[in-house]
Scaffold this motif. Structure first.
Motif, PDB file in Angstrom:
ATOM      1  N   ILE A   1      -6.538   1.494  -5.510  1.00 16.84           N
ATOM      2  CA  ILE A   1      -6.360   0.021  -5.495  1.00 16.84           C
ATOM      3  C   ILE A   1      -5.464  -0.267  -4.463  1.00 16.84           C
ATOM      4  O   ILE A   1      -4.337   0.346  -4.109  1.00 16.84           O
ATOM      5  N   ARG A   2      -6.010  -1.063  -3.216  1.00 13.97           N
ATOM      6  CA  ARG A   2      -5.180  -1.611  -2.191  1.00 13.97           C
ATOM      7  C   ARG A   2      -4.799  -3.086  -2.348  1.00 13.97           C
ATOM      8  O   ARG A   2      -5.446  -3.964  -2.467  1.00 13.97           O
ATOM      9  N   VAL A   3      -3.495  -3.069  -2.408  1.00 13.86           N
ATOM     10  CA  VAL A   3      -2.664  -4.323  -2.471  1.00 13.86           C
ATOM     11  C   VAL A   3      -2.634  -4.791  -0.906  1.00 13.86           C
ATOM     12  O   VAL A   3      -1.575  -4.081  -0.469  1.00 13.86           O
TER      13      VAL A   3
ATOM     14  N   ASP B   1      -9.643  -4.196  -5.078  1.00 13.97           N
ATOM     15  CA  ASP B   1      -8.292  -4.307  -4.318  1.00 13.97           C
ATOM     16  C   ASP B   1      -7.762  -5.557  -4.863  1.00 13.97           C
ATOM     17  O   ASP B   1      -8.217  -6.248  -5.717  1.00 13.97           O
ATOM     18  N   VAL B   2      -6.227  -5.644  -4.273  1.00 21.33           N
ATOM     19  CA  VAL B   2      -5.619  -6.672  -4.926  1.00 21.33           C
ATOM     20  C   VAL B   2      -5.122  -7.638  -3.736  1.00 21.33           C
ATOM     21  O   VAL B   2      -4.654  -6.966  -2.671  1.00 21.33           O
TER      22      VAL B   2
ATOM     23  N   ALA C   1     -10.021 -13.385   0.338  1.00 19.97           N
ATOM     24  CA  ALA C   1     -10.018 -13.232  -1.220  1.00 19.97           C
ATOM     25  C   ALA C   1      -8.414 -13.814  -1.579  1.00 19.97           C
ATOM     26  O   ALA C   1      -7.592 -13.046  -1.325  1.00 19.97           O
ATOM     27  N   LEU C   2      -8.674 -14.847  -2.223  1.00 20.78           N
ATOM     28  CA  LEU C   2      -7.125 -15.675  -2.531  1.00 20.78           C
ATOM     29  C   LEU C   2      -6.410 -14.742  -3.467  1.00 20.78           C
ATOM     30  O   LEU C   2      -6.905 -14.079  -4.399  1.00 20.78           O
ATOM     31  N   PRO C   3      -5.208 -15.000  -3.492  1.00 23.33           N
ATOM     32  CA  PRO C   3      -3.920 -14.124  -4.308  1.00 23.33           C
ATOM     33  C   PRO C   3      -4.284 -14.319  -5.847  1.00 23.33           C
ATOM     34  O   PRO C   3      -4.568 -15.625  -5.935  1.00 23.33           O
ATOM     35  N   PHE C   4      -4.433 -13.820  -6.639  1.00 24.44           N
ATOM     36  CA  PHE C   4      -4.364 -13.968  -8.062  1.00 24.44           C
ATOM     37  C   PHE C   4      -5.509 -14.679  -8.613  1.00 24.44           C
ATOM     38  O   PHE C   4      -5.629 -15.103  -9.659  1.00 24.44           O
ATOM     39  N   ALA C   5      -6.493 -14.603  -7.858  1.00 17.80           N
ATOM     40  CA  ALA C   5      -7.652 -15.390  -8.106  1.00 17.80           C
ATOM     41  C   ALA C   5      -8.610 -15.068  -9.378  1.00 17.80           C
ATOM     42  O   ALA C   5      -9.525 -15.745  -9.909  1.00 17.80           O
TER      43      ALA C   5
ATOM     44  N   LEU D   1       1.723  -6.813 -10.225  1.00 17.18           N
ATOM     45  CA  LEU D   1       1.466  -5.539 -11.165  1.00 17.18           C
ATOM     46  C   LEU D   1       0.380  -5.987 -12.277  1.00 17.18           C
ATOM     47  O   LEU D   1      -0.382  -5.310 -12.525  1.00 17.18           O
ATOM     48  N   HIS D   2       0.454  -7.481 -12.510  1.00 12.09           N
ATOM     49  CA  HIS D   2      -0.550  -7.837 -13.312  1.00 12.09           C
ATOM     50  C   HIS D   2      -2.237  -7.560 -12.710  1.00 12.09           C
ATOM     51  O   HIS D   2      -3.159  -7.070 -13.336  1.00 12.09           O
ATOM     52  N   SER D   3      -2.293  -7.830 -11.432  1.00 15.54           N
ATOM     53  CA  SER D   3      -3.547  -7.610 -10.696  1.00 15.54           C
ATOM     54  C   SER D   3      -3.692  -6.148 -10.912  1.00 15.54           C
ATOM     55  O   SER D   3      -4.968  -5.721 -10.949  1.00 15.54           O
ATOM     56  N   VAL D   4      -2.756  -5.375 -10.563  1.00 19.98           N
ATOM     57  CA  VAL D   4      -3.079  -4.000 -10.555  1.00 19.98           C
ATOM     58  C   VAL D   4      -3.601  -3.564 -11.879  1.00 19.98           C
ATOM     59  O   VAL D   4      -4.382  -2.695 -11.931  1.00 19.98           O
ATOM     60  N   TRP D   5      -2.725  -3.988 -12.842  1.00 13.66           N
ATOM     61  CA  TRP D   5      -3.177  -3.710 -14.383  1.00 13.66           C
ATOM     62  C   TRP D   5      -4.800  -4.014 -14.788  1.00 13.66           C
ATOM     63  O   TRP D   5      -5.420  -3.188 -15.200  1.00 13.66           O
ATOM     64  N   LEU D   6      -5.122  -5.169 -14.113  1.00 18.63           N
ATOM     65  CA  LEU D   6      -6.451  -5.445 -14.606  1.00 18.63           C
ATOM     66  C   LEU D   6      -7.298  -4.599 -13.842  1.00 18.63           C
ATOM     67  O   LEU D   6      -8.451  -4.431 -14.510  1.00 18.63           O
ATOM     68  N   ARG D   7      -7.177  -4.228 -12.617  1.00 17.37           N
ATOM     69  CA  ARG D   7      -7.973  -3.317 -11.960  1.00 17.37           C
ATOM     70  C   ARG D   7      -8.087  -1.813 -12.608  1.00 17.37           C
ATOM     71  O   ARG D   7      -9.108  -1.442 -12.711  1.00 17.37           O
TER      72      ARG D   7
END
Ligand code: NAG
Ligand code: NAG
Ligand code: NAG
Ligand code: NAG
Length: 579
Positions: free
Chosen positions: A363-365, A380-381, A496-500, A563-569
């Protein structure tokens, strides 16, 4: 500081060296000079998202969280559709995806997709990684309130992928722990799926701080459920290897502040707030592993300015992964898929190509979230860029209502990158329609003599134009949100927009194609006052998710949203124990 200097996304030279306070000493008493530059912007993926969700072809293969489809013909919402935001519409956290099933697509260092089966150590045909698909774990696993089943992971016969009993007891213990972690994740998935199913027939979940609601969310209830599951379960392990400043450190201010802030917050996440501690010191208990390097610090300390030789940066990262993967079993176990890195530097994606598995599986943020350069929103995030000029953003926040914003559209910033030249050539001084009092576009702002500052201009404008710089990201997006200006993303759909996956950008931002720049004034002027007021209200509502606070992070702020974005992935991946 001229606006352009403050907002330049540095690509061609070494990073600026902002005055760096260690983030840990930062407190909320800082005084934000709202003076320098920035603008904003954001965008909207409503059409794409809605189109995909409803498209029966993509629905079949749907994954349960958003992954904007790569093949979508258009990711722009017309203003008419923006006008319809909030009315009806199926806004789900989950939407269509053509995401991987048992085979993972690897991308090599040129960003080309190389399809390849990921196999386990044992060469099992089912694959070492089994990516979750829409039917896994949801029907079989019990709802979250039910007691935990004592039996091992069950599901379709295929779903038991713990493959065999390894010889060493040590290893078996790790496998049992992994199995338990995966069981917890399966429960979270099923809780979230349950929320998706019942979406309109539920009462809000209790929350002492904040209950997500309203049209800024694709599905507020599903997001809330997922967020609470994350707080309940997620454990992040931060590798301890590596020395500051390149590791365990990062810029706390400057346009790269989200990189340093995240690293510092992760490193110092020690105070358990009602048991909501997200970091663990025990890697066997971790769902995700963080590689705590800072690309910005590498550019400042390892990179030879002007040399254009980025090989030393890549070597540093390649060595780091090599050390971790030989010292610990975790990297090889997942081929990097439960590991993440984070960078706000333009070179972040390039540096991530140092290791093929880091580039292709992890996962690349990244702030530089350009889907045309290998950024994959399903894996990715997108990291928001925030130009933090003081300790915290609180002082940078706030702005008047629509009626006290005489300027239609505003932009000030350097003339570089793929989008800005077109904007300046048309609306800038000397441009074809330059000098329009409604559309204030320039490289520099007049200085002195009581001329309004950059932040003043944003507060006086209804729309803030947010084209990227050298790369897609811009701190303007967050600044517009802070200052109550409706952001206008200008790109050709590659950002790719943040938290989309959680936020419905279409509800509070506009997105323009580069080709629409000449019609910009007409397009923006066509937004009715009523619609504008609605969007501006939502800008204020969504702000909390982009906040960087002095001191420890707070719930629902940028740190937790990342972290929530990472969690989803991570939820979309299932790791099997090795043989
Ligand atoms: C998802 O899993 C189900 C059950 O294991 C399987 O039948 C189906 O083919 C899978 N779908 C995809 C897209 O992999
Ligand atoms: C990356 O993949 C593409 C397409 O398969 C291939 O042509 C190219 O040579 C690869 N590059 C590297 C560095 O492996
Ligand atoms: C992981 O794989 C690499 C390359 O195959 C190997 O060199 C390394 O020793 C492995 N690590 C462990 C802990 O077995
Ligand atoms: C995104 O990447 C593509 C391919 O490198 C590039 O042509 C484009 O200009 C980038 N977009 C932006 C807005 O930087």
């Amino acid at each position: 500081m001229p606006a352009s200097a403050a907002t330049t996304t540095t690509t061609s030279s070494a990073a600026p060296s902002p005055s760096l306070l260690p983030c840990l000493h930062v407190h909320a008493h800082g005084r934000a000079s709202a003076a320098a530059a920035c603008c904003l912007l954001v965008l909207v993926t409503f059409l794409v998202v809605a189109a995909c969700w409803w498209d029966p072809r993509t629905r079949e293969a749907s994954s349960w969280f958003l992954s904007p489809p790569r093949s979508a013909p258009s990711s722009f919402s017309s203003l008419t559709s923006a006008g319809g935001v909030g009315g009806g519409g199926e806004h789900l956290l989950a939407t269509a995806s053509s995401y991987y099933s048992a085979a993972a697509g690897f991308r090599n260092s040129t960003g080309k997709e190389v399809h390849q089966e990921v196999r386990g150590h044992g060469g099992d045909d089912r694959g070492f990684l089994s990516f979750v698909n829409s039917s896994f774990g949801y029907d079989e696993a019990p709802p979250p309130s039910a007691p935990a089943p004592a039996s091992p992971v069950t599901g379709g016969s295929d779903e038991v992928i713990i493959q065999s009993t390894p010889p060493q007891v040590e290893r078996r213990r790790d496998d049992v722990k992994l199995e338990r972690l995966e069981l917890g994740l399966a429960r979270a998935r099923s809780a979230i799926m349950e929320a998706i199913r019942k979406k309109d027939k539920v009462s809000p979940l209790p929350d002492k701080d904040y209950v997500p609601m309203g049209p800024v969310y694709r599905n507020a209830h599903v997001f809330h459920r997922s967020y609470l599951e994350m707080e309940r379960q997620l454990k992040v392990y931060v590798y301890e290897e590596g020395e500051p400043p390149v590791f365990h450190d990062g810029p706390c201010r400057s346009i790269y502040s989200t990189e340093g802030r995240f690293i510092h917050s992760m490193e110092t996440e020690t105070e358990a707030e009602e048991g909501r501690r997200l970091r663990t010191r025990d890697p066997a208990r971790a769902h995700v592993f963080f590689l705590p390097f800072s690309v910005v610090k590498m550019v400042q300390t390892i990179y030879e300015p002007g040399s254009r030789d980025m090989a030393p940066l890549k070597r540093t990262v390649a060595d780091y992964v090599r050390v971790l993967s030989s010292k610990y079993p975790y990297w090889n176990r997942s081929l990097g898929a439960d590991h993440f890195m984070l960078s706000c530097h333009d070179w972040g994606p390039y540096v991530s190509s140092a290791n093929a598995q880091l580039f292709g599986n992890s996962i690349r943020v990244l702030c530089n979230a350009n889907t045309s350069e290998g950024f994959d929103p399903a894996r990715d995030v997108s990291l928001p860029q925030v130009n933090l000029r003081s300790d915290a953003v609180e002082r940078q926040v706030g702005g008047p209502s629509a009626s006290r914003r005489p300027v239609l559209a505003f932009f000030a910033g350097g003339n570089h990158g793929p989008v800005r030249p077109a904007l300046l050539a048309h609306w800038g001084p000397g441009g074809r329609r330059g000098g329009d009092p409604d559309v204030r576009v320039s490289e520099y702002l007049p200085r002195g003599g009581g001329a309004p500052s950059y932040a003043d201009m944003m507060r006086r404008s209804r729309f803030c134009l947010c084209p990227g710089g050298y790369e897609v990201a811009s701190p303007r997006l967050a600044e517009a949100l802070y200052l109550g200006c409706v952001p206008v993303v200008v790109d050709d759909g590659e950002y790719a927009l943040p938290f989309a996956d959680v936020l419905d950008w279409d509800a509070f931002a506009l997105r323009l194609r580069v080709a629409d720049i000449p019609r910009l004034k007409e397009i923006l002027a066509a937004v009715s006052p009523r619609q504008y007021i609605r969007m501006q209200r939502r800008v204020r509502m969504v702000r909390r998710h982009f906040m960087l606070h002095g001191g420890p992070p707070r719930r629902y702020d940028a740190f937790h949203m990342i972290l929530h974005s990472v969690w989803l992935r991570r939820l979309n991946v299932r790791i099997a124990a090795a043989e």
